[in-house]
Design a protein around this motif. Structure first.
Motif, PDB file in Angstrom:
ATOM      1  N   GLU A  65       3.412   5.470  -5.715  1.00 41.49           N
ATOM      2  CA  GLU A  65       4.823   5.308  -5.774  1.00 41.49           C
ATOM      3  C   GLU A  65       5.144   3.915  -5.989  1.00 41.49           C
ATOM      4  OE1 GLU A  65       6.273   6.496  -1.632  1.00 41.49           O
ATOM      5  OE2 GLU A  65       6.129   8.694  -2.291  1.00 41.49           O
ATOM      6  N   ARG A  66       4.391   3.032  -6.690  1.00 42.01           N
ATOM      7  CA  ARG A  66       4.363   1.733  -6.993  1.00 42.01           C
ATOM      8  C   ARG A  66       5.532   1.936  -8.027  1.00 42.01           C
ATOM      9  NH1 ARG A  66       3.126  -1.104  -3.170  1.00 42.01           N
ATOM     10  NH2 ARG A  66       2.780  -3.007  -4.249  1.00 42.01           N
ATOM     11  N   PHE A  67       6.432   0.659  -7.708  1.00 46.04           N
ATOM     12  CA  PHE A  67       7.513   0.287  -8.592  1.00 46.04           C
ATOM     13  C   PHE A  67       7.817  -0.910  -8.631  1.00 46.04           C
ATOM     14  CE2 PHE A  67       9.546   1.540  -4.692  1.00 46.04           C
ATOM     15  CZ  PHE A  67      10.640   0.673  -4.555  1.00 46.04           C
ATOM     16  N   ILE A  68       8.483  -1.641  -9.692  1.00 47.18           N
ATOM     17  CA  ILE A  68       8.773  -2.974 -10.029  1.00 47.18           C
ATOM     18  C   ILE A  68       9.799  -3.415  -8.805  1.00 47.18           C
ATOM     19  CG2 ILE A  68       9.846  -4.623 -11.511  1.00 47.18           C
ATOM     20  CD1 ILE A  68       8.759  -2.931 -13.939  1.00 47.18           C
ATOM     21  N   GLY A  69       9.486  -4.476  -8.227  1.00 43.38           N
ATOM     22  CA  GLY A  69      10.399  -4.944  -7.175  1.00 43.38           C
ATOM     23  C   GLY A  69      10.526  -4.483  -6.046  1.00 43.38           C
ATOM     24  N   GLN A  70       9.105  -3.634  -5.661  1.00 41.14           N
ATOM     25  CA  GLN A  70       9.159  -2.885  -4.437  1.00 41.14           C
ATOM     26  C   GLN A  70       9.156  -3.666  -3.467  1.00 41.14           C
ATOM     27  OE1 GLN A  70       5.673  -0.160  -4.482  1.00 41.14           O
ATOM     28  NE2 GLN A  70       6.135   0.598  -2.396  1.00 41.14           N
TER      29      GLN A  70
END
Length: 179
Positions: A65-70
């Motif tokens: 579930e990695r995303f930008i700005g996590q």
């Protein structure tokens, strides 16, 4: 003769480079093993927000579930949910909005949280004013009640004094009849 031979050799070499297939296009690289992170969906953000704020669960990091700005989003959600101060909530929203360029659906979510915090702030201010007014009214009521008790006591004292002034053998009616 030397010049035409050199010219012919140069033309053959240059044309040979043009005719040979491109080495980069012919190689098969295959699928990538890791996906580059993207921005989280609005649904995912709301689920994460509800998990932290309503269920009071810690944020869990799942590698898929990695995303930008996590990290910034997780820190924001944690600080936003764990304060009762609407001023601090609005400051956290302003800070996260300015921290990096976010996609449009993030700005929509931030605007919704900002509107919610502003409404809550207005309600808290009205409640504070109402409580102050109630406290003032209760204080006035207490003072009025105290004044009433004082008046009642004075009336009791006056009545006792009047009864003591009346002779014992006379009834209270006869003393009134005599001018």
């Amino acid at each position: 003769m030397r010049t035409p031979l050199l010219s012919l050799l140069l033309i053959v070499c240059l044309s040979g480079c043009q005719l040979s297939p491109d080495q980069n296009n012919s190689r098969f690289i295959g699928p990538r093993k890791t996906l580059s992170p993207e921005y989280a969906t609005l649904t995912f953000l709301l689920e994460r927000y509800l998990t932290v704020c309503q269920q009071d669960l810690p944020v869990t990091h799942n590698k898929s579930e990695r995303f930008i700005g996590q990290a910034a989003i997780d820190t924001f959600i944690h600080s936003y949910c764990n304060t009762v101060s609407t001023t601090k909530q609005l400051q956290a929203i302003a800070a996260i909005e300015q921290s990096q360029p976010w996609p449009q659906h993030y700005h929509l979510w931030f605007s919704t949280l900002k509107q919610h915090s502003q409404v809550l702030r207005g309600q808290k201010i009205r409640l504070h004013r109402s409580n102050a007014k109630l406290s003032e009214i209760q204080s006035q009521l207490s003072q009025t009640s105290q004044a009433l008790m004082t008046l009642k006591q004075e009336l009791v004292d006056i009545e006792q004094q009047r009864l003591q002034d009346v002779p014992m053998n006379e009834s209270p009616q006869t003393s009134k009849e005599q001018p």
